[in-house]
Design a protein around this motif. Structure first.
Motif, PDB file in Angstrom:
ATOM      1  N   LYS A 164       0.824  -1.215   0.000  1.00  0.00           N
ATOM      2  CA  LYS A 164       0.000   0.000   0.000  1.00  0.00           C
ATOM      3  C   LYS A 164       0.857   1.263   0.000  1.00  0.00           C
ATOM      4  N   LYS A 165       0.419   2.210  -0.793  1.00  0.00           N
ATOM      5  CA  LYS A 165       1.136   3.481  -0.905  1.00  0.00           C
ATOM      6  C   LYS A 165       0.782   4.382   0.294  1.00  0.00           C
ATOM      7  N   GLU A 166       1.516   5.492   0.379  1.00  0.00           N
ATOM      8  CA  GLU A 166       1.384   6.364   1.539  1.00  0.00           C
ATOM      9  C   GLU A 166      -0.053   6.844   1.732  1.00  0.00           C
ATOM     10  N   GLU A 167      -0.728   7.234   0.624  1.00  0.00           N
ATOM     11  CA  GLU A 167      -2.091   7.742   0.744  1.00  0.00           C
ATOM     12  C   GLU A 167      -3.041   6.678   1.295  1.00  0.00           C
ATOM     13  N   GLU A 168      -2.845   5.445   0.844  1.00  0.00           N
ATOM     14  CA  GLU A 168      -3.694   4.355   1.328  1.00  0.00           C
ATOM     15  C   GLU A 168      -3.463   4.102   2.812  1.00  0.00           C
ATOM     16  N   LEU A 169      -2.195   4.109   3.230  1.00  0.00           N
ATOM     17  CA  LEU A 169      -1.881   3.890   4.642  1.00  0.00           C
ATOM     18  C   LEU A 169      -2.460   5.009   5.497  1.00  0.00           C
ATOM     19  N   ASN A 170      -2.379   6.240   4.995  1.00  0.00           N
ATOM     20  CA  ASN A 170      -2.955   7.376   5.736  1.00  0.00           C
ATOM     21  C   ASN A 170      -4.460   7.190   5.921  1.00  0.00           C
ATOM     22  N   GLY A 171      -5.135   6.737   4.853  1.00  0.00           N
ATOM     23  CA  GLY A 171      -6.583   6.535   4.917  1.00  0.00           C
ATOM     24  C   GLY A 171      -6.959   5.452   5.911  1.00  0.00           C
ATOM     25  N   ILE A 172      -6.171   4.366   5.949  1.00  0.00           N
ATOM     26  CA  ILE A 172      -6.456   3.278   6.891  1.00  0.00           C
ATOM     27  C   ILE A 172      -6.239   3.762   8.324  1.00  0.00           C
ATOM     28  N   CYS A 173      -5.158   4.520   8.525  1.00  0.00           N
ATOM     29  CA  CYS A 173      -4.886   5.064   9.872  1.00  0.00           C
ATOM     30  C   CYS A 173      -6.031   5.951  10.347  1.00  0.00           C
ATOM     31  N   ASP A 174      -6.561   6.789   9.436  1.00  0.00           N
ATOM     32  CA  ASP A 174      -7.696   7.660   9.799  1.00  0.00           C
ATOM     33  C   ASP A 174      -8.916   6.826  10.161  1.00  0.00           C
ATOM     34  N   SER A 175      -9.194   5.790   9.348  1.00  0.00           N
ATOM     35  CA  SER A 175     -10.393   4.984   9.583  1.00  0.00           C
ATOM     36  C   SER A 175     -10.301   4.185  10.876  1.00  0.00           C
ATOM     37  N   LEU A 176      -9.072   3.886  11.322  1.00  0.00           N
ATOM     38  CA  LEU A 176      -8.880   3.115  12.550  1.00  0.00           C
ATOM     39  C   LEU A 176      -8.558   4.016  13.746  1.00  0.00           C
ATOM     40  N   SER A 177      -8.663   5.358  13.526  1.00  0.00           N
ATOM     41  CA  SER A 177      -8.412   6.339  14.590  1.00  0.00           C
ATOM     42  C   SER A 177      -7.009   6.193  15.188  1.00  0.00           C
ATOM     43  N   ILE A 178      -6.038   5.998  14.312  1.00  0.00           N
ATOM     44  CA  ILE A 178      -4.644   5.891  14.739  1.00  0.00           C
ATOM     45  C   ILE A 178      -4.030   7.287  14.713  1.00  0.00           C
ATOM     46  N   ASP A 179      -3.565   7.771  15.845  1.00  0.00           N
ATOM     47  CA  ASP A 179      -2.986   9.113  15.961  1.00  0.00           C
ATOM     48  C   ASP A 179      -1.480   9.034  15.696  1.00  0.00           C
ATOM     49  N   LEU A 180      -1.043   9.633  14.605  1.00  0.00           N
ATOM     50  CA  LEU A 180       0.367   9.622  14.226  1.00  0.00           C
ATOM     51  C   LEU A 180       1.051  10.952  14.515  1.00  0.00           C
ATOM     52  N   SER A 181       0.331  11.886  15.154  1.00  0.00           N
ATOM     53  CA  SER A 181       0.861  13.235  15.329  1.00  0.00           C
ATOM     54  C   SER A 181       2.112  13.276  16.198  1.00  0.00           C
ATOM     55  N   LYS A 182       2.210  12.354  17.154  1.00  0.00           N
ATOM     56  CA  LYS A 182       3.359  12.388  18.055  1.00  0.00           C
ATOM     57  C   LYS A 182       4.673  12.075  17.341  1.00  0.00           C
ATOM     58  N   PHE A 183       4.581  11.483  16.150  1.00  0.00           N
ATOM     59  CA  PHE A 183       5.798  11.158  15.387  1.00  0.00           C
ATOM     60  C   PHE A 183       6.272  12.343  14.541  1.00  0.00           C
ATOM     61  N   GLY A 184       5.377  13.331  14.350  1.00  0.00           N
ATOM     62  CA  GLY A 184       5.736  14.522  13.592  1.00  0.00           C
ATOM     63  C   GLY A 184       6.252  14.183  12.207  1.00  0.00           C
ATOM     64  N   ARG A 185       7.325  14.882  11.822  1.00  0.00           N
ATOM     65  CA  ARG A 185       7.892  14.647  10.494  1.00  0.00           C
ATOM     66  C   ARG A 185       8.628  13.314  10.394  1.00  0.00           C
ATOM     67  N   ASN A 186       8.859  12.665  11.519  1.00  0.00           N
ATOM     68  CA  ASN A 186       9.601  11.401  11.513  1.00  0.00           C
ATOM     69  C   ASN A 186       8.718  10.191  11.225  1.00  0.00           C
ATOM     70  N   VAL A 187       7.431  10.406  11.016  1.00  0.00           N
ATOM     71  CA  VAL A 187       6.563   9.281  10.735  1.00  0.00           C
ATOM     72  C   VAL A 187       6.922   8.679   9.376  1.00  0.00           C
ATOM     73  N   THR A 188       7.071   7.379   9.338  1.00  0.00           N
ATOM     74  CA  THR A 188       7.405   6.666   8.097  1.00  0.00           C
ATOM     75  C   THR A 188       6.279   5.698   7.775  1.00  0.00           C
ATOM     76  N   ASN A 189       6.287   5.198   6.557  1.00  0.00           N
ATOM     77  CA  ASN A 189       5.286   4.193   6.188  1.00  0.00           C
ATOM     78  C   ASN A 189       5.441   2.935   7.041  1.00  0.00           C
ATOM     79  N   LYS A 190       6.677   2.639   7.432  1.00  0.00           N
ATOM     80  CA  LYS A 190       6.894   1.468   8.290  1.00  0.00           C
ATOM     81  C   LYS A 190       6.164   1.655   9.623  1.00  0.00           C
ATOM     82  N   ILE A 191       6.247   2.854  10.202  1.00  0.00           N
ATOM     83  CA  ILE A 191       5.561   3.125  11.466  1.00  0.00           C
ATOM     84  C   ILE A 191       4.047   2.981  11.291  1.00  0.00           C
ATOM     85  N   LYS A 192       3.538   3.488  10.162  1.00  0.00           N
ATOM     86  CA  LYS A 192       2.097   3.384   9.905  1.00  0.00           C
ATOM     87  C   LYS A 192       1.671   1.919   9.826  1.00  0.00           C
TER      88      LYS A 192
END
Length: 592
Positions: free
Chosen positions: A136-164
């Protein structure tokens, strides 16, 4: 990374090749045209990622049937990058099967010109939000994270697709999403990264393909040419040529040191290089013999070319070229080599495998079959045009001997001394005891250390006596171990066995008739109870195989040295204590 196993459907002579395990050093044995080389060709095609040919389709398959080749890999790399500068692993990304192997299936369809469709057999979370996240590409991973209410804000700019991907999998665990094992077709870019991590296969084909000018030989020296090229100005061609020839000559001299052990008629090897400045350098080896005849090794006889191969593999086993991870597929390396050189070559293969490479040999030589561990052997048989692969769980040494046309007399010269036993189980049983005695410090060397070989004679038949005569003529020491077959304590040992004992001992052999019925009667009762959970009554003369099954002898592996001594304990007529099994081993080791 190395191959753990291979499966195939509809490939060449194999209608169905069941999972065939391959060790770091594996020997595929069988008659000519049985299908041994087809396994190497399947691996070669699989790792090259190229289409197959119509001729690769099993002759009995329909034209629209698929060819399937599936390979499992172990010793996976400790890191792989699916995004720049972000390390991960196959295991972290759920790209392995339930046994944590990287298992890749390629399906070749005739309707698509036999181009491979590639899938991984993975164990991953069920459901579209959780399965195959590495695709899955970055946009798809972002959409899944939103749908599952996963908060990635604490990672800031260091968030990677692996973390997602990791956070999504954590949600799957929280939600108790089940795991399932099923095929996963990788996105093209992802597959490209996986494909680059796979090992490469160097295939040494039969005799005509083993020359100095072959790519597989030349490639091993490319690092020398590359190193000199980078350190030399482009215009200094004469200097460049001299540097390469000097470096190559030094390496070839090392090979010659091994070669002259086998053929003292040659005085030297010298390198003659061919330079084409817009292409890779290619070189030849010129052998000067004792008659001052200088000739390319490729122009010499097949025996000389095979000797060069022996020397080449010895060189690879004992130099820096043995590091890394390669697969060597070698067809019939025994051609033109006498048994002594075959054993020496096998030892070189073992060193290369120990250094991290994988060696897969096809052979119909009893020397290679006899040198390999039973677990490393694969017997290829062919019936009515359909090939099948058999491994240690479903073949025995007698079947191997029959398939290769080998008689015990063919093996006599392979060992310093021989021990005749009635079956493969006896070989495994007594080798295990010797190994445990060595580990316990009772003996310093076991049968393998002393080059004492076990030969299966199949019973007290006339053929054995012929072999015994041959041993005497060859001044070979030998021993014999047979079952007593006694059904109760006072049961008389048949006179034919006593006659056999007398005859063998008259020829200088050591002969042992077991005091108990057979080897299975020496298994320690507590081990049987612990491992088989059975309380059946039996004694020293019971039919143990009938009570506990044909593989009960294997429990010798679970016994410690004290238990082995205990099960062999008896007192002679003077009341002196003895340990039968340990005394047999020590007596037989004294043959050498």
């Amino acid at each position: 990374m190395r191959v753990k196993s291979i499966r195939a459907n509809n490939y060449r002579p194999f209608k169905k090749l069941d999972e065939t395990k391959l060790n770091s050093l594996s020997v595929l044995i069988g008659k000519n045209d049985s299908g041994k080389s087809s396994i190497l060709r399947a691996l070669q095609s699989f790792l090259s990622d190229k289409p197959l040919q119509k001729s690769d389709l099993h002759y009995g398959a329909n034209v629209d049937e698929d060819i399937i080749i599936e390979v499992s890999f172990i010793s996976l790399p400790k890191k792989i990058q699916f995004e720049s500068r972000v390390n991960t692993t196959f295991e972290e990304e759920n790209l392995v099967d339930r046994y944590c192997n990287l298992r890749i299936r390629k399906t070749y369809n005739s309707r698509d010109n036999f181009k491979p469709k590639v899938e991984l057999i993975v164990q991953d979370f069920d459901g579209s939000n959780y399965f195959g996240l590495v695709n899955k590409k970055e946009e798809e991973l972002n959409g899944i994270c939103d749908s599952l209410s996963i908060d990635l804000s604490k990672f800031g700019r260091n968030v990677t697709n692996k973390i997602k991907r990791k956070k999504i999998r954590e949600k799957a665990l929280e939600g108790k999403i089940p795991l399932k094992e099923c095929p996963l077709e990788l996105e093209k870019k992802v597959w490209s990264i996986v494909n680059k991590s796979l090992p490469t296969l160097d295939l040494f084909e039969t005799d005509t393909k083993l020359g100095v000018n072959e790519t597989t030989f030349q490639n091993k020296f490319n690092h020398i040419i590359s190193k000199v090229t980078k350190s030399t100005d482009r215009w200094a061609r004469d200097y460049f040529k001299k540097q390469i020839e000097t470096s190559l000559q030094k390496e070839v001299n090392s090979i010659f040191e091994y070669f002259k052990r086998h053929d003292p008629d040659f005085k030297s090897f010298s390198v003659e290089s061919t330079f084409s400045w817009d292409k890779a350098v290619k070189f030849d080896i010129i052998g000067e013999d004792r008659f001052a005849v200088k000739k390319s090794i490729d122009e010499r006889g097949s025996g000389i070319r095979r000797l060069l191969m022996v020397s080449f593999f010895q060189y690879m086993a004992e130099t820096k070229h043995a590091d890394g991870s390669l697969i060597f597929g070698i067809e019939e390396p025994e051609n033109s080599l006498h048994p002594g050189l075959q054993r020496e070559l096998y030892e070189s293969f073992a060193k290369i495998a120990k250094a991290g490479h994988q060696i897969i040999i096809t052979s119909h030589s009893p020397v290679f079959a006899g040198s390999a561990d039973l677990e490393s052997l694969t017997l290829i048989v062919r019936n009515l045009g359909i090939a099948k692969a058999k491994q240690s769980s479903n073949f025995n040494a007698l079947e191997i001997a029959e398939e290769l046309g080998v008689q015990p007399s063919d093996q006599i010269t392979s060992f310093k001394a021989c021990i005749f036993v009635e079956g493969m189980n006896d070989t495994e049983f007594f080798n295990t005891i010797a190994s445990k005695m060595k580990s316990a410090g009772i003996i310093s060397e076991d049968f393998k250390d002393k080059d004492i070989g076990f030969i299966i004679h199949g019973g007290d038949n006339l053929k054995h006596f012929v072999e015994a005569n041959a041993l005497s003529k060859l001044s070979k020491k030998f021993g014999v171990i047979i079952d007593s077959d006694k059904e109760y304590f006072d049961h008389k040992i048949p006179q034919r066995k006593l006659n056999w004992k007398s005859k063998c001992e008259s020829k200088g052999g050591k002969f042992f008739i077991l005091r108990k019925r057979e080897i299975e009667n020496y298994i320690y009762p507590a081990v049987i109870k612990r491992e088989l959970h059975k309380d059946d009554e039996y004694d020293d003369f019971s039919d143990m195989k009938k009570i506990f099954g044909p593989n009960v002898y294997k429990l010798i592996e679970k016994m410690n040295i004290d238990e082995i001594k205990n099960m062999g304990y008896y007192e002679d007529d003077t009341g002196s204590p003895h340990s039968e099994l340990t005394e047999i081993i020590i007596d037989l080791l004294d043959l050498v």
